[in-house]
Scaffold this active site. Structure first.
Site, mmCIF file in Angstrom:
data_model
loop_
_atom_site.group_PDB
_atom_site.id
_atom_site.type_symbol
_atom_site.label_atom_id
_atom_site.label_comp_id
_atom_site.label_asym_id
_atom_site.label_seq_id
_atom_site.Cartn_x
_atom_site.Cartn_y
_atom_site.Cartn_z
ATOM 1 N NE ARG A 137 52.110 -14.407 -19.916
ATOM 2 C CZ ARG A 137 51.121 -14.231 -20.787
ATOM 3 N NH1 ARG A 137 50.994 -12.780 -21.281
ATOM 4 N NH2 ARG A 137 50.366 -14.736 -21.148
ATOM 5 C CD GLU A 142 43.414 -23.531 -23.078
ATOM 6 O OE1 GLU A 142 44.409 -24.161 -23.508
ATOM 7 O OE2 GLU A 142 43.503 -22.339 -22.495
ATOM 8 C CE LYS A 163 44.764 -24.211 -19.949
ATOM 9 N NZ LYS A 163 46.111 -24.057 -19.795
ATOM 10 C CB SER A 171 44.291 -18.156 -14.733
ATOM 11 O OG SER A 171 45.707 -17.781 -15.310
ATOM 12 N N GLY A 172 43.131 -17.194 -17.472
ATOM 13 C CA GLY A 172 42.506 -16.298 -18.566
ATOM 14 C C GLY A 172 42.504 -14.612 -18.346
ATOM 15 N N GLY A 173 43.361 -14.280 -17.565
ATOM 16 C CA GLY A 173 43.530 -12.834 -17.296
ATOM 17 C C GLY A 173 42.947 -12.416 -15.890
ATOM 18 N NE ARG A 202 47.503 -14.799 -19.061
ATOM 19 C CZ ARG A 202 46.582 -14.238 -19.724
ATOM 20 N NH1 ARG A 202 46.305 -13.001 -19.835
ATOM 21 N NH2 ARG A 202 45.503 -15.134 -20.288
HETATM 22 P P1 13P Z 1 46.473 -18.590 -18.547
HETATM 23 O O1 13P Z 1 46.204 -19.452 -17.440
HETATM 24 O O2 13P Z 1 47.407 -17.548 -18.396
HETATM 25 O O3 13P Z 1 45.283 -18.134 -19.181
HETATM 26 O O4 13P Z 1 47.298 -19.379 -19.464
HETATM 27 C C1 13P Z 1 46.806 -20.905 -19.339
HETATM 28 C C2 13P Z 1 46.997 -21.509 -20.928
HETATM 29 O O5 13P Z 1 47.522 -22.260 -20.911
HETATM 30 C C3 13P Z 1 46.247 -20.689 -21.959
HETATM 31 O O6 13P Z 1 46.181 -21.561 -23.155
#
Ligand code: 13P
Length: 336
Positions: free
Chosen positions: A31, A175, A217, A259-261, A290
């Site tokens: 990042r 998650e 999550k 948010s996953g991309g 992100r």
């Molecule tokens: P993102 O929201 O960037 O996908 O990250 C969340 C997260 O903690 C992934 O484990």
């Protein structure tokens, strides 16, 4: 209500959500280097400390997920990072898995590791101030995946982790992330994600987890990132709600999406639609990495000394996500 339930509600109740700042050193390096900043422990801390001391923390962020390096660091004035977070009336959390590794006998899939020695590490994190934890399992979608082997073994690990986290007095964030990679449709994502989440709760129940002290999550239900399918936020919200109603036991207090991309605006808009339509009793909030950090990281990389300017960018994003967590976001407010 149990103490764990109280912690869960403090983290995602009242329109608040989670700042996922638990990137491993490898991911954080990607990042930072992506915006031209050298990745060393000082820079990683400086950026994170800038976010943790923003005004937006108090109003919009109920919990921060930290990485092992950060939870042990002191800020520039010698204050412990968990203390800094608690001072904003926010709950410190910690990522406790040790990463997704190749799954034996299904080498294109992953199994998340980190159970060995976990009880001892949890005790240490509790002493450092953590009151919630995160463990991420990842699943790929293709014609043959996710396999039953990946679904079952990751669910089992998530449940064993959650049991140990609760034993240590901390809320587990469970998650199971079904990745967006691929050209599958949103309907396939719905089917696979529902199967994955159902299996996770089967295992959590077998392991006697207090579901009222657990936060899920998940990913939202989206077409694959290489799919041609066009889908509205309204449809994403409908499919996502269907998935969760079908797979999550009613004792769970809330859901905090990754948010996953998705871009930050997409992740905000989709969460807002989910809440505009939400007639379940689940809180639907965010646990974004992100989507919360992208804009402030970009600004900071060009203005590394401008702490208050960076915080202003972060405050705006956190406020927009918080409005979305109560279905009160709009494109007009976004542009203000
Ligand atoms: P993102 O929201 O960037 O996908 O990250 C969340 C997260 O903690 C992934 O484990």
């Amino acid at each position: 209500m149990s103490e764990l339930n109280n912690i869960a509600l403090k983290i995602i109740g009242n329109g608040k959500g989670i700042l996922a700042a638990d990137e491993s050193t490898g991911t954080m390096t990607k990042r930072l280097e992506g915006v031209g900043v050298e990745s060393n422990s000082e820079n990683r801390l400086l950026f994170r400390e800038t976010l943790f001391t923003s005004d937006g923390m108090k109003d919009y962020i109920g919990g921060v997920i930290l990485y092992d390096e950060t939870i042990k660091q002191l800020n520039s004035s010698g204050k412990k990072i968990p203390k800094l977070i608690i001072d904003s009336d926010t709950v410190p959390g910690i990522k406790v898995d040790t990463g997704a590794k190749t799954l034996a006998n299904s080498p294109e899939e992953k199994i998340t590791e980190g159970l060995d020695g976990l009880r001892e590490r949890l005790k240490e994190y509790y002493k450092l101030g953590a009151r919630f934890t995160k463990w991420r399992a990842v699943y790929v979608i293709s014609k043959i995946y996710p396999s039953k082997l990946s679904i079952n073994s990751n669910a089992h690990a998530l449940a064993r982790y959650a049991a140990l986290a609760q034993e240590s007095g901390m809320v587990p964030i469970v998650e199971p992330e079904v990745l967006m990679d691929g050209n599958h449709s949103a309907e396939v994502c719905l089917e696979k994600t529902t199967e994955v989440i159902k299996k996770c709760f089967d295992e959590l129940i077998k392991n006697k987890i207090d579901l009222s002290g657990t936060i899920l999550k998940p990913n939202m239900i989206l077409p694959g990132s290489n799919s041609d399918q066009k889908i509205s936020s309204k449809d994403i919200a409908e499919l996502t709600l269907k998935c969760l109603v079908d797979s999550v036991p009613k004792e769970v207090p809330g859901i905090a999406f990754l948010s996953g991309g998705q871009s930050d605006i997409e992740a905000t808009k989709n969460l807002d639609e989910i809440n505009k339509k939400n007639n379940t009793r689940f809180i639907m909030s965010f646990s974004y990495g992100r989507a919360l950090q992208q804009s402030s990281l970009k600004y900071w990389s060009k203005n590394i000394k401008d702490i208050s300017g960076t915080q202003k960018v972060f405050n705006h994003r956190a406020k927009m996500c918080s409005l979305a967590a109560t279905g009160k976001w709009s494109e007009q407010i976004e542009k203000k």
